[in-house]
Motif scaffolding. Structure first.
Motif, PDB file in Angstrom:
ATOM      1  N   CYS A 111      -2.395   4.758  -3.507  1.00 14.31           N
ATOM      2  CA  CYS A 111      -1.274   4.176  -4.251  1.00 14.31           C
ATOM      3  C   CYS A 111      -1.111   4.761  -5.646  1.00 14.31           C
ATOM      4  CB  CYS A 111      -1.452   2.671  -4.371  1.00 14.31           C
ATOM      5  SG  CYS A 111      -1.439   1.845  -2.783  1.00 14.31           S
ATOM      6  N   CYS A 156      -6.744   3.013  -3.694  1.00  8.43           N
ATOM      7  CA  CYS A 156      -6.340   2.908  -2.305  1.00  8.43           C
ATOM      8  C   CYS A 156      -5.999   1.468  -1.921  1.00  8.43           C
ATOM      9  CB  CYS A 156      -7.477   3.398  -1.401  1.00  8.43           C
ATOM     10  SG  CYS A 156      -7.909   5.125  -1.669  1.00  8.43           S
ATOM     11  N   LYS A 157      -5.009   1.351  -1.041  1.00  6.72           N
ATOM     12  CA  LYS A 157      -4.589   0.057  -0.511  1.00  6.72           C
ATOM     13  C   LYS A 157      -4.911   0.041   0.986  1.00  6.72           C
ATOM     14  CE  LYS A 157      -0.419  -2.560   0.468  1.00  6.72           C
ATOM     15  NZ  LYS A 157       1.041  -2.510   0.477  1.00  6.72           N
TER      16      LYS A 157
END
Length: 191
Positions: A148, A186-187
């Motif tokens: 992200c 990060c998602k």
């Protein structure tokens, strides 16, 4: 993005180019010649490259761009399957397209978005990168994520941990690549 056979062509855009790719196993070490063969037939190819250090005649270290794997090339499916089969079959080099399974012998088509992300991650100027065989990558436990924030924003893959560091792992037939990432960028993607 560095490509072996089409160095001056622009990088593909996942938004405008949805043609799938094939992974081709070569039974020769002449990747550049195979790439030229496909180029002559109007087919774009990609060879993952990385810098390797070697010594010149005077013993000085030099960097040279070399293929990551000596027997693998990716080609874009721009023609019908039958036309692609003819071009592959008529080449002077022995090669085979990686298939989905042994029974159906259908070619494994790599989606354009997945190939675009893989090509981005294969940029030879990225330092914190590791290449793995498909078998090695299959045994790495990881969570599906999307980056992200940062320079890798928008890339997806599996978040894996190795030696107390986090990596974004991207699989394609024949090879996998891991890039160092911060897990906070990060998602987690829902399944």
């Amino acid at each position: 993005m560095q490509q072996e056979t089409t160095k001056n062509s622009p990088a593909p855009s996942p938004a405008t180019d949805d043609a799938p790719w094939y992974a081709i196993k070569l039974y020769t070490n002449s990747q550049a010649k195979v790439g030229e063969y496909f180029k002559e037939n109007g087919i774009e190819s990609f060879i993952p490259m990385q810098y390797r250090i070697y010594e010149d005649e005077q013993g000085r270290p030099k960097r040279k761009l070399r293929p990551v794997v000596s027997n693998l090339i990716f080609i874009k499916k721009t023609l019908s399957t039958q036309e692609m089969q003819e071009i592959i079959k008529n080449g002077q080099f022995k090669m085979s397209v990686i298939t989905k399974d042994r029974e159906t012998r259908d070619y494994y088509e790599i989606p354009a978005k997945q190939m675009f992300e893989f090509m981005t991650m294969c940029n030879p100027d990225i330092e914190m990168r590791k290449f793995l065989s498909s078998d090695e990558a299959r045994h790495k436990a990881g969570t599906p994520v999307m980056v992200c924030h940062g320079p890798l924003k928008g890339l997806s893959g599996r978040l894996v941990r190795e030696n107390h560091k986090y990596y974004l792992l991207k699989d394609v037939p024949g090879i996998s690549v891991m890039l160092k990432v911060t897990r906070w960028c990060c998602k987690v993607l829902s399944s």
